[in-house]
Design a protein around this motif. Sequence first.
Motif, short mmCIF file in Angstrom:
data_model
loop_
_atom_site.label_atom_id
_atom_site.label_comp_id
_atom_site.label_asym_id
_atom_site.label_seq_id
_atom_site.Cartn_x
_atom_site.Cartn_y
_atom_site.Cartn_z
N ILE A 115 39.80 28.64 23.61
CA ILE A 115 40.27 30.02 23.49
C ILE A 115 39.13 30.92 23.01
N GLY A 116 38.40 30.46 22.00
CA GLY A 116 37.31 31.27 21.46
C GLY A 116 36.21 31.49 22.48
N LEU A 117 35.85 30.41 23.17
CA LEU A 117 34.78 30.52 24.17
C LEU A 117 35.23 31.38 25.34
N GLY A 118 36.50 31.17 25.74
CA GLY A 118 37.03 31.99 26.83
C GLY A 118 37.01 33.46 26.47
N ALA A 119 37.42 33.77 25.23
CA ALA A 119 37.40 35.16 24.79
C ALA A 119 35.97 35.70 24.79
N ALA A 120 35.04 34.86 24.36
CA ALA A 120 33.64 35.31 24.30
C ALA A 120 33.11 35.58 25.70
N VAL A 121 33.41 34.68 26.66
CA VAL A 121 32.94 34.89 28.04
C VAL A 121 33.57 36.16 28.61
N TYR A 122 34.86 36.34 28.32
CA TYR A 122 35.52 37.55 28.82
C TYR A 122 34.84 38.79 28.26
N LEU A 123 34.65 38.80 26.95
CA LEU A 123 34.09 39.99 26.31
C LEU A 123 32.68 40.27 26.80
N SER A 124 31.89 39.21 26.96
CA SER A 124 30.48 39.47 27.28
C SER A 124 30.24 39.60 28.79
N GLU A 125 31.08 38.97 29.63
CA GLU A 125 30.78 38.97 31.06
C GLU A 125 31.77 39.76 31.92
N TYR A 126 32.98 39.93 31.45
CA TYR A 126 33.98 40.56 32.31
C TYR A 126 34.43 41.92 31.81
N ALA A 127 34.59 42.05 30.48
CA ALA A 127 35.22 43.25 29.94
C ALA A 127 34.35 44.48 30.16
N ARG A 128 35.00 45.59 30.48
CA ARG A 128 34.27 46.85 30.53
C ARG A 128 33.98 47.31 29.11
N ALA A 129 32.99 48.18 28.99
CA ALA A 129 32.54 48.60 27.66
C ALA A 129 33.70 49.14 26.83
N GLY A 130 34.60 49.91 27.48
CA GLY A 130 35.71 50.50 26.75
C GLY A 130 36.64 49.44 26.16
N VAL A 131 36.92 48.39 26.95
CA VAL A 131 37.80 47.32 26.48
C VAL A 131 37.14 46.57 25.33
N ARG A 132 35.86 46.25 25.51
CA ARG A 132 35.16 45.51 24.47
C ARG A 132 35.15 46.29 23.16
N ALA A 133 35.05 47.60 23.28
CA ALA A 133 34.92 48.43 22.08
C ALA A 133 36.14 48.31 21.18
N TRP A 134 37.30 48.02 21.73
CA TRP A 134 38.44 47.85 20.81
C TRP A 134 38.87 46.39 20.65
#
Lengths: 325, 383
Positions: B104-123
């Motif tokens: 779960i942690g690694l998946g969240a990290a990959v999502y945040l760093s590789e998939y999420a747009r800047a706006g999503v990551r920001a919150w």
Amino acid sequence: MTDITADTTVDAGAGATVGAAAGGAAAVGIGAAAAPPATAAPASPAVPAPDAAALGLAGAAEPAPDRHTVFCTRDLNVYYGQFRAVRDVTFDVCQHEITALIGPSGCGKTTVLRCYNRMNDLIDGARVTGTIEYHGLDLYDERVDAVEVRRRIGMVFQKPNPFPKSIYDNVAYGPRVAGQRKGLDEVVEGSLTKAALWDEVKDRLGDSAFGLSGGQQQRLCIARAIAVDPDVLLMDEPCSALDPIATARIEDLMQEIKREYTIVIVTHNMQQAARVSDMTAFFTAEIHSENDTRTGILVECDHTKTIFSNPSDERTENYVTGRFG
Amino acid sequence: MTDASLIGAVPPTLETLRISKGRRRREVLVRWTLLLAALVSVVVSALILWSLFREAWTFITGVVWAETWGQSGWFPRRGIYDIPTIVVPTVIVTAIAMVVAGPIGLGAAVYLSEYARAGVRAWVKPVLEILAGIPSVVLGFFALTWIAPNLVGRIGKPALLTVGLGVLGLYAAVAGFFAWSRLKRYRDGSSDSSALIGVVGAAALLAAMGVGYLFWLLSLLGDFAPARAGSLAAAGIGVGLLTIPLVASVSEDAMAAVPEHLREASAGLGARRMATATKVVVPAAISGIVAAFIVATSRAIGETMVVFMAGGAADAARFTDSPFEGGLTMTAAMASLASGTDSVVGEGLTFQSLYFVGLLLFVITLALNVVAARFVDRVREQY
């Protein structure tokens, strides 16, 4: 001598239309250089000289059928959010030719280049209007998969950017992500040979790519790009981080591989554009003083020889003679 | 007096350059104060370690091993200190926590760093970091009152079967790949036969561990009877939830530090986002990711409140290797000894067993760090 004069007159006419109204005029300009690629770019492209000019004249009447358009760009606009980076760009790129995009900083050359393999898709808020047709297909059709596009249209970047992997794994990367498992050795050897790097690295394929010199790294990046057997190579100032000797090797290499690939190159170096390219597109920037932003526009696209000897637009002449700004 | 504008025009004398006595004294004072601050932390650490060793040594020499040996339980009041009784639950809780937090942690990290747009990551990232601030008491209570009855009690068996076999498959794949690549290197002639013996030995050990694990899994499925109240599984899941933000946040930092031009190179070669993430970004960020796992594992081993509340045992426990029963982890055993009904502060050997367990924890965490450092050295791709 008369031939050259005549030729430039014809081209200047075409170029002027491009500069003024864009549209299909670029295609006419290209049609004017109806020479088969090998003839159009002799061994020393800095002096394309009379024969090409003569052929160009002949072609002006009736465009030769064997000159195939790869990218047909019409009214291309690129926005980053609200900001318009490039406005109404229209020109063509032909097969087995080297097309150089030149112009001052901030004039959108790289932005335009990155549209051809949809690299701008990776940037948040980037938006493209107008059309780019790739062999007659709309690149930005919603049914088109950008990843498939990039497999056919490879890219070499400004700074050599090998992966932190072995030389072998760098070259084999593209075929591997495309699902290839067998025959990788042959692909690696063939690509490195084409990139004129095989003899230098064949005994240390397992070593880190970071152990190579800058010029070798850039040739490795070219080998990596051609390992997936692309149709087009996009090169974004591939020599700007290299010394003159490494630059010369890359330029020779481009002449070698253009028989198999179509090359679009962005360069800041006008001598380089004059040396290697068949066609040159000159971009410049409109400066919006109210918010201090720049929008790139295409001034003209013509035969390299014409751009550098007798361009149709005053701005081009000022730039290529160093009187810009 | 010297006019400021004339300094430089007048040749210096010793009088103009002399340092004042007060100034010199202040410099010395500042220096010693700061040194003292640095020394305090070093000295405190050294003292803690020393007392840990001393008391643990008293325990090791003082305990009647003949009485403890062969017993299966941790009953400090009766002088029975069976170490596996508290080590095995610790391993189970930590393993379950990492099975939850790792993917779960690694998946969240990959999502945040590789998939999420800047706006999503920001919150999303700040929210994730707030999650890290939830007091473990709250999570312990949640584990006891919700995870234990609803998650472990209802879907414990199929979940164990799926996850257990998944872990086994992953283990077999990693071990098999390791052995195969070693064997290939041997066949290529790049390592000698003495290395092969080591490889065969390691492979045999890994295989034996795999078979042992399988038998353990099967034995659990045979007599499955989830504890109604707390259990090691409930505690493990709770600890896992607690460590997700840690894994995600530290891994994401490592992946975000991978230069953008490597992603562009990969995308330019026709790699999809997932291929770029797994073949370029994760290998380049592996040292940070492993560090995240190590920190999270250390945290899971050392976590006390959640296991104390939801682990299903306090003060004393019989030996168990089933995650569905209550058990006493090392930390829970220490907490029990030091407080509550069974407070033993200052009570001889029982008290010193606390230090022994502490030392054991320290050694395990240290070993984990050393192993991880060696692993990182081997697989890191430096950019």
